[in-house]
Design a protein around this motif. Structure first.
Motif, PDB file in Angstrom:
ATOM      1  N   ALA A   1      -5.463   4.207  13.570  1.00  0.00           N
ATOM      2  CA  ALA A   1      -6.591   3.283  13.409  1.00  0.00           C
ATOM      3  C   ALA A   1      -6.280   2.277  12.309  1.00  0.00           C
ATOM      4  CB  ALA A   1      -7.868   4.055  13.073  1.00  0.00           C
ATOM      5  N   GLY A   2      -6.276   1.000  12.675  1.00  0.00           N
ATOM      6  CA  GLY A   2      -6.074  -0.040  11.671  1.00  0.00           C
ATOM      7  C   GLY A   2      -4.627  -0.202  11.262  1.00  0.00           C
ATOM      8  N   MET A   3      -4.441  -0.865  10.131  1.00  0.00           N
ATOM      9  CA  MET A   3      -3.099  -1.130   9.609  1.00  0.00           C
ATOM     10  C   MET A   3      -2.439   0.159   9.139  1.00  0.00           C
ATOM     11  SD  MET A   3      -3.982  -2.812   5.886  1.00  0.00           S
ATOM     12  CE  MET A   3      -5.287  -3.845   6.548  1.00  0.00           C
ATOM     13  N   ILE A   4      -1.141   0.084   8.897  1.00  0.00           N
ATOM     14  CA  ILE A   4      -0.400   1.236   8.395  1.00  0.00           C
ATOM     15  C   ILE A   4      -0.777   1.475   6.938  1.00  0.00           C
ATOM     16  CG2 ILE A   4       1.891   2.196   7.942  1.00  0.00           C
ATOM     17  CD1 ILE A   4       1.181   1.909  10.906  1.00  0.00           C
ATOM     18  N   ARG A   5      -1.194   2.720   6.638  1.00  0.00           N
ATOM     19  CA  ARG A   5      -1.570   3.094   5.274  1.00  0.00           C
ATOM     20  C   ARG A   5      -0.948   4.458   4.976  1.00  0.00           C
ATOM     21  NH1 ARG A   5      -6.029   2.012   8.035  1.00  0.00           N
ATOM     22  NH2 ARG A   5      -6.715   4.182   7.948  1.00  0.00           N
ATOM     23  N   PHE A   6      -0.382   4.592   3.784  1.00  0.00           N
ATOM     24  CA  PHE A   6       0.260   5.844   3.410  1.00  0.00           C
ATOM     25  C   PHE A   6      -0.374   6.445   2.162  1.00  0.00           C
ATOM     26  CE2 PHE A   6       4.016   3.886   5.592  1.00  0.00           C
ATOM     27  CZ  PHE A   6       4.156   4.847   6.588  1.00  0.00           C
TER      28      PHE A   6
ATOM     29  N   ILE B   1      12.966  13.203  -7.271  1.00  0.00           N
ATOM     30  CA  ILE B   1      13.425  14.348  -6.477  1.00  0.00           C
ATOM     31  C   ILE B   1      13.238  14.069  -4.994  1.00  0.00           C
ATOM     32  CG2 ILE B   1      13.087  16.791  -5.988  1.00  0.00           C
ATOM     33  CD1 ILE B   1      12.149  17.159  -8.847  1.00  0.00           C
ATOM     34  N   ASP B   2      12.007  13.806  -4.583  1.00  0.00           N
ATOM     35  CA  ASP B   2      11.732  13.444  -3.192  1.00  0.00           C
ATOM     36  C   ASP B   2      10.356  12.804  -3.115  1.00  0.00           C
ATOM     37  OD1 ASP B   2       9.740  15.492  -3.000  1.00  0.00           O
ATOM     38  OD2 ASP B   2      11.245  16.955  -2.422  1.00  0.00           O
ATOM     39  N   GLU B   3      10.019  12.338  -1.926  1.00  0.00           N
ATOM     40  CA  GLU B   3       8.730  11.663  -1.724  1.00  0.00           C
ATOM     41  C   GLU B   3       8.235  11.968  -0.310  1.00  0.00           C
ATOM     42  OE1 GLU B   3       6.814   7.152  -2.029  1.00  0.00           O
ATOM     43  OE2 GLU B   3       8.928   7.511  -2.462  1.00  0.00           O
ATOM     44  N   THR B   4       6.976  12.359  -0.217  1.00  0.00           N
ATOM     45  CA  THR B   4       6.341  12.629   1.068  1.00  0.00           C
ATOM     46  C   THR B   4       5.282  11.569   1.325  1.00  0.00           C
ATOM     47  OG1 THR B   4       6.691  15.009   0.795  1.00  0.00           O
ATOM     48  CG2 THR B   4       5.082  14.323   2.447  1.00  0.00           C
ATOM     49  N   MET B   5       5.282  11.020   2.543  1.00  0.00           N
ATOM     50  CA  MET B   5       4.289  10.014   2.909  1.00  0.00           C
ATOM     51  C   MET B   5       3.500  10.513   4.114  1.00  0.00           C
ATOM     52  SD  MET B   5       6.404   6.440   2.436  1.00  0.00           S
ATOM     53  CE  MET B   5       7.760   6.958   3.491  1.00  0.00           C
ATOM     54  N   MET B   6       2.187  10.576   3.964  1.00  0.00           N
ATOM     55  CA  MET B   6       1.284  10.989   5.030  1.00  0.00           C
ATOM     56  C   MET B   6       0.313   9.845   5.329  1.00  0.00           C
ATOM     57  SD  MET B   6       2.284  14.045   5.730  1.00  0.00           S
ATOM     58  CE  MET B   6       0.917  14.717   6.690  1.00  0.00           C
ATOM     59  N   PRO B   7      -0.272   9.820   6.537  1.00  0.00           N
ATOM     60  CA  PRO B   7      -1.237   8.752   6.842  1.00  0.00           C
ATOM     61  C   PRO B   7      -2.426   8.797   5.883  1.00  0.00           C
ATOM     62  CG  PRO B   7      -0.604   9.937   8.835  1.00  0.00           C
ATOM     63  CD  PRO B   7      -0.067  10.723   7.684  1.00  0.00           C
ATOM     64  N   ASP B   8      -2.857   7.641   5.447  1.00  0.00           N
ATOM     65  CA  ASP B   8      -4.062   7.534   4.635  1.00  0.00           C
ATOM     66  C   ASP B   8      -5.214   7.194   5.580  1.00  0.00           C
ATOM     67  OD1 ASP B   8      -5.889   7.285   2.619  1.00  0.00           O
ATOM     68  OD2 ASP B   8      -5.173   5.347   1.903  1.00  0.00           O
ATOM     69  N   GLY B   9      -5.935   8.207   6.029  1.00  0.00           N
ATOM     70  CA  GLY B   9      -6.933   8.022   7.069  1.00  0.00           C
ATOM     71  C   GLY B   9      -6.332   8.345   8.428  1.00  0.00           C
ATOM     72  N   ASP B  10      -6.985   7.852   9.492  1.00  0.00           N
ATOM     73  CA  ASP B  10      -6.481   8.085  10.849  1.00  0.00           C
ATOM     74  C   ASP B  10      -5.195   7.299  11.063  1.00  0.00           C
ATOM     75  OD1 ASP B  10      -8.604   9.744  11.445  1.00  0.00           O
ATOM     76  OD2 ASP B  10      -9.840   8.113  12.241  1.00  0.00           O
ATOM     77  N   ALA B  11      -4.158   7.993  11.544  1.00  0.00           N
ATOM     78  CA  ALA B  11      -2.854   7.351  11.687  1.00  0.00           C
ATOM     79  C   ALA B  11      -2.857   6.248  12.735  1.00  0.00           C
ATOM     80  CB  ALA B  11      -1.803   8.404  12.036  1.00  0.00           C
TER      81      ALA B  11
ATOM     82  N   THR C   1      -0.763   0.201   1.355  1.00  0.00           N
ATOM     83  CA  THR C   1      -1.209  -0.331   2.642  1.00  0.00           C
ATOM     84  C   THR C   1      -0.214  -1.394   3.083  1.00  0.00           C
ATOM     85  OG1 THR C   1      -2.608  -2.017   1.573  1.00  0.00           O
ATOM     86  CG2 THR C   1      -3.649   0.084   2.130  1.00  0.00           C
ATOM     87  N   TRP C   2      -0.031  -1.499   4.393  1.00  0.00           N
ATOM     88  CA  TRP C   2       0.970  -2.405   4.952  1.00  0.00           C
ATOM     89  C   TRP C   2       0.327  -3.252   6.056  1.00  0.00           C
ATOM     90  CZ3 TRP C   2       5.585  -2.207   2.426  1.00  0.00           C
ATOM     91  CH2 TRP C   2       5.761  -1.114   1.587  1.00  0.00           C
TER      92      TRP C   2
ATOM     93  N   PRO D   1      -0.931  -9.059  -2.060  1.00  0.00           N
ATOM     94  CA  PRO D   1       0.264  -8.213  -1.980  1.00  0.00           C
ATOM     95  C   PRO D   1      -0.075  -6.840  -1.454  1.00  0.00           C
ATOM     96  CG  PRO D   1      -0.507  -8.382  -4.245  1.00  0.00           C
ATOM     97  CD  PRO D   1      -1.317  -9.354  -3.439  1.00  0.00           C
ATOM     98  N   ARG D   2       0.917  -6.165  -0.892  1.00  0.00           N
ATOM     99  CA  ARG D   2       0.739  -4.806  -0.373  1.00  0.00           C
ATOM    100  C   ARG D   2       0.525  -3.842  -1.540  1.00  0.00           C
ATOM    101  NH1 ARG D   2       4.979  -6.486   3.306  1.00  0.00           N
ATOM    102  NH2 ARG D   2       6.536  -5.661   1.889  1.00  0.00           N
ATOM    103  N   ARG D   3      -0.573  -3.096  -1.520  1.00  0.00           N
ATOM    104  CA  ARG D   3      -0.873  -2.094  -2.546  1.00  0.00           C
ATOM    105  C   ARG D   3      -1.436  -0.859  -1.875  1.00  0.00           C
ATOM    106  NH1 ARG D   3      -1.142  -3.197  -7.760  1.00  0.00           N
ATOM    107  NH2 ARG D   3      -1.167  -0.942  -7.775  1.00  0.00           N
TER     108      ARG D   3
END
Length: 218
Positions: A65-70, A53-63, A169-170, A216-218
């Motif tokens: 700080a550090g690598m991109i994490r969703f 249906i849809d997908e929402t992505m929010m920062p995992d932790g401080d947006a 994580t990216w 790998p990215r996980r």
């Protein structure tokens, strides 16, 4: 090369749910689809659909700080449509379908395993060991109507959507690897040549192994 090298974890999760229900005896005589691209005609009933249906992505932790994490919240929709002109029997059928979906998916110790999804009995894991952390929300609706060109086929539809939570994580792709550090010691600013000759000198090189495989990215 795994499927998540080219397809998203969200598509994998949708397919895991779809495959589990498609292989269940309860839905053996159902027409089954993964998208709403084609309309559902009365000759296709009973019908099972499992959709993104849809997908929402929010920062995992401080947006910042550090690598991109969703933190991902993926909404998967289940549609079960049956034809029955008895309203009581029709509701019993779609309620039984919903109850079967609940009992097939959520108690599954491999689909919902937070550490290892490999099923030792079938040898089949969630592709690339894709992990679902939790189901955060579910909504059920019963919808009644008619289908067919003449609206003469009375139908009942179960609409059930769930919100599945997982993370990704990216890490950055480093192309200018640190391969060598060159160090010299024993020299101070302002030293004369004689002072430098008298002071013990050290010169060394540190080489780094950059051949290690990245995770790998996980």
């Amino acid at each position: 090369m795994g499927i998540t090298d080219t397809q998203s974890f969200s598509l994998v999760i949708r397919d895991v749910f779809f495959d589990a229900l498609a292989g269940d005896p309860f839905f053996a005589n159902y027409t089954k689809r993964k998208t709403k691209m084609l309309s559902v005609q009365h000759q296709l009933l009973p019908y099972l659909g499992v959709y993104i249906i849809d997908e929402t992505m929010m920062p995992d932790g401080d947006a910042n700080a550090g690598m991109i994490r969703f933190s991902h919240t993926l909404r998967i929709g289940f549609s079960v449509i049956i034809a029955n002109n008895d309203q009581v029997a029709a509701e019993l059928q779609i309620d039984a379908a919903w109850w079967r979906i609940m009992n097939r998916l959520w108690p599954d110790q491999y689909i919902m395993n937070l550490f290892d999804t490999l099923n030792p009995h079938t040898g089949q894991p969630n592709p690339d060991n894709t992990l679902i952390e939790s189901i955060q929300r579910g909504v059920r609706r019963h919808v009644f109507g008619a289908t067919g060109l003449n609206n003469e086929t009375p139908v009942a539809e179960l609409q059930y959507d769930v919100s599945a939570f997982f993370r990704t994580t990216w890490p950055p792709i480093i192309t200018d690897d640190l391969e060598e550090i060159d160090i010299s010691t024993g020299i101070k600013i302002g030293d004369t040549q004689a002072e430098m000759d008298q002071r013990q000198q050290f010169h060394g090189k540190y080489l780094f192994d950059i051949s290690r495989k990245r995770e790998p990215r996980r």
